[in-house]
Design a protein around this motif. Structure first.
Motif, PDB file in Angstrom:
ATOM      1  N   VAL A  71       0.836  -1.200   0.000  1.00 47.27           N
ATOM      2  CA  VAL A  71       0.000   0.000   0.000  1.00 47.27           C
ATOM      3  C   VAL A  71       0.870   1.250   0.000  1.00 47.27           C
ATOM      4  CG1 VAL A  71      -1.644   1.336   1.391  1.00 47.27           C
ATOM      5  CG2 VAL A  71      -2.010  -1.106   1.022  1.00 47.27           C
ATOM      6  N   SER A  72       1.934   1.256   0.784  1.00 48.45           N
ATOM      7  CA  SER A  72       2.802   2.436   0.810  1.00 48.45           C
ATOM      8  C   SER A  72       3.507   2.630  -0.528  1.00 48.45           C
ATOM      9  CB  SER A  72       3.802   2.350   1.951  1.00 48.45           C
ATOM     10  OG  SER A  72       4.717   1.306   1.743  1.00 48.45           O
ATOM     11  N   THR A  73       3.925   1.548  -1.172  1.00 46.73           N
ATOM     12  CA  THR A  73       4.583   1.660  -2.475  1.00 46.73           C
ATOM     13  C   THR A  73       3.622   2.216  -3.518  1.00 46.73           C
ATOM     14  OG1 THR A  73       6.045  -0.186  -1.953  1.00 46.73           O
ATOM     15  CG2 THR A  73       5.802   0.388  -4.271  1.00 46.73           C
ATOM     16  N   VAL A  74       2.427   1.662  -3.583  1.00 49.17           N
ATOM     17  CA  VAL A  74       1.437   2.145  -4.548  1.00 49.17           C
ATOM     18  C   VAL A  74       1.060   3.595  -4.246  1.00 49.17           C
ATOM     19  CG1 VAL A  74      -0.932   1.838  -5.374  1.00 49.17           C
ATOM     20  CG2 VAL A  74       0.569  -0.145  -5.107  1.00 49.17           C
ATOM     21  N   SER A  75       0.963   3.940  -2.972  1.00 46.37           N
ATOM     22  CA  SER A  75       0.643   5.318  -2.596  1.00 46.37           C
ATOM     23  C   SER A  75       1.726   6.275  -3.070  1.00 46.37           C
ATOM     24  CB  SER A  75       0.475   5.441  -1.086  1.00 46.37           C
ATOM     25  OG  SER A  75      -0.590   4.653  -0.640  1.00 46.37           O
ATOM     26  N   PHE A  76       2.985   5.914  -2.852  1.00 50.00           N
ATOM     27  CA  PHE A  76       4.083   6.757  -3.316  1.00 50.00           C
ATOM     28  C   PHE A  76       4.047   6.912  -4.829  1.00 50.00           C
ATOM     29  CE2 PHE A  76       6.048   6.638   0.795  1.00 50.00           C
ATOM     30  CZ  PHE A  76       6.958   7.672   0.790  1.00 50.00           C
ATOM     31  N   ILE A  77       3.772   5.816  -5.539  1.00 56.24           N
ATOM     32  CA  ILE A  77       3.733   5.876  -7.003  1.00 56.24           C
ATOM     33  C   ILE A  77       2.623   6.802  -7.465  1.00 56.24           C
ATOM     34  CG2 ILE A  77       3.229   4.543  -9.090  1.00 56.24           C
ATOM     35  CD1 ILE A  77       4.653   2.168  -7.704  1.00 56.24           C
ATOM     36  N   LEU A  78       1.437   6.654  -6.909  1.00 59.55           N
ATOM     37  CA  LEU A  78       0.300   7.468  -7.344  1.00 59.55           C
ATOM     38  C   LEU A  78       0.443   8.932  -6.945  1.00 59.55           C
ATOM     39  CD1 LEU A  78      -2.672   5.030  -6.714  1.00 59.55           C
ATOM     40  CD2 LEU A  78      -1.590   5.634  -8.885  1.00 59.55           C
ATOM     41  N   ILE A  79       0.926   9.191  -5.740  1.00 57.32           N
ATOM     42  CA  ILE A  79       1.121  10.578  -5.312  1.00 57.32           C
ATOM     43  C   ILE A  79       2.153  11.262  -6.199  1.00 57.32           C
ATOM     44  CG2 ILE A  79       2.033  12.024  -3.455  1.00 57.32           C
ATOM     45  CD1 ILE A  79       0.667  10.030  -1.499  1.00 57.32           C
ATOM     46  N   ASN A  80       3.254  10.571  -6.474  1.00 54.18           N
ATOM     47  CA  ASN A  80       4.283  11.128  -7.352  1.00 54.18           C
ATOM     48  C   ASN A  80       3.721  11.377  -8.753  1.00 54.18           C
ATOM     49  OD1 ASN A  80       6.967  11.835  -8.235  1.00 54.18           O
ATOM     50  ND2 ASN A  80       7.051   9.823  -9.201  1.00 54.18           N
ATOM     51  N   TYR A  81       2.905  10.455  -9.238  1.00 57.82           N
ATOM     52  CA  TYR A  81       2.334  10.585 -10.575  1.00 57.82           C
ATOM     53  C   TYR A  81       1.406  11.795 -10.660  1.00 57.82           C
ATOM     54  CZ  TYR A  81      -0.118   9.297 -14.860  1.00 57.82           C
ATOM     55  OH  TYR A  81      -0.660   9.291 -16.109  1.00 57.82           O
ATOM     56  N   PHE A  82       0.552  11.970  -9.655  1.00 56.97           N
ATOM     57  CA  PHE A  82      -0.373  13.096  -9.690  1.00 56.97           C
ATOM     58  C   PHE A  82       0.320  14.430  -9.445  1.00 56.97           C
ATOM     59  CE2 PHE A  82      -3.607   9.738  -8.705  1.00 56.97           C
ATOM     60  CZ  PHE A  82      -4.242   9.826  -9.939  1.00 56.97           C
ATOM     61  N   LEU A  83       1.392  14.435  -8.659  1.00 60.98           N
ATOM     62  CA  LEU A  83       2.127  15.684  -8.423  1.00 60.98           C
ATOM     63  C   LEU A  83       2.886  16.155  -9.661  1.00 60.98           C
ATOM     64  CD1 LEU A  83       3.480  15.264  -4.784  1.00 60.98           C
ATOM     65  CD2 LEU A  83       1.627  16.736  -5.595  1.00 60.98           C
TER      66      LEU A  83
END
Length: 86
Positions: A71-83
Motif C-alpha cells: 500500500v505504501s509503495t502504490v501510494s508513493f507511485i500514485l502521489i508522485n504521478y499526480f504531483l
C-alpha cells in the motif's frame, strides 16, 4: 535506457517514468538524486527486500507487513504521478 512508450504515444508520463534513472542513481550511490527522480524507489526496495527475506525466514505477521509495504509503495507511485501534473 528503454524509452517510455506511453510518453511517446500519448505525450504524458506513465506512473513508472523515472524508475530506470532512479535505479541508475542508486547504483552510482546518489541516493538523494534517486529519491528526487522517483520517490517510490525506497518503498519499492523495502518491499522487494522484505519479500526476499520472507522466503528465507517466515514471520508471524508477514502478511500484514507485506500489505502495508504494498500500500505504501502504490501510494508513493500514485502521489508522485499526480504531483507531476501540478
Amino acid at each position: 535506457m528503454l524509452p517510455c512508450y506511453t510518453k511517446q504515444l500519448f505525450g504524458i508520463d506513465c506512473p513508472g517514468c523515472g524508475l530506470q534513472r532512479s535505479a541508475l542513481f542508486l547504483i552510482k550511490g546518489e541516493f538523494i538524486s534517486a529519491f528526487i527522480m522517483y520517490p517510490a524507489i525506497y518503498p519499492m526496495l523495502m518491499l522487494f527486500a522484505f519479500l526476499g527475506i520472507k522466503k528465507l525466514f517466515p514471520f508471524k505477521h508477514s502478511n500484514t507487513i507485506t500489505i502495508t509495504l504494498m500500500v505504501s509503495t502504490v501510494s508513493f507511485i500514485l502521489i508522485n504521478y499526480f504531483l507531476k501534473f501540478i
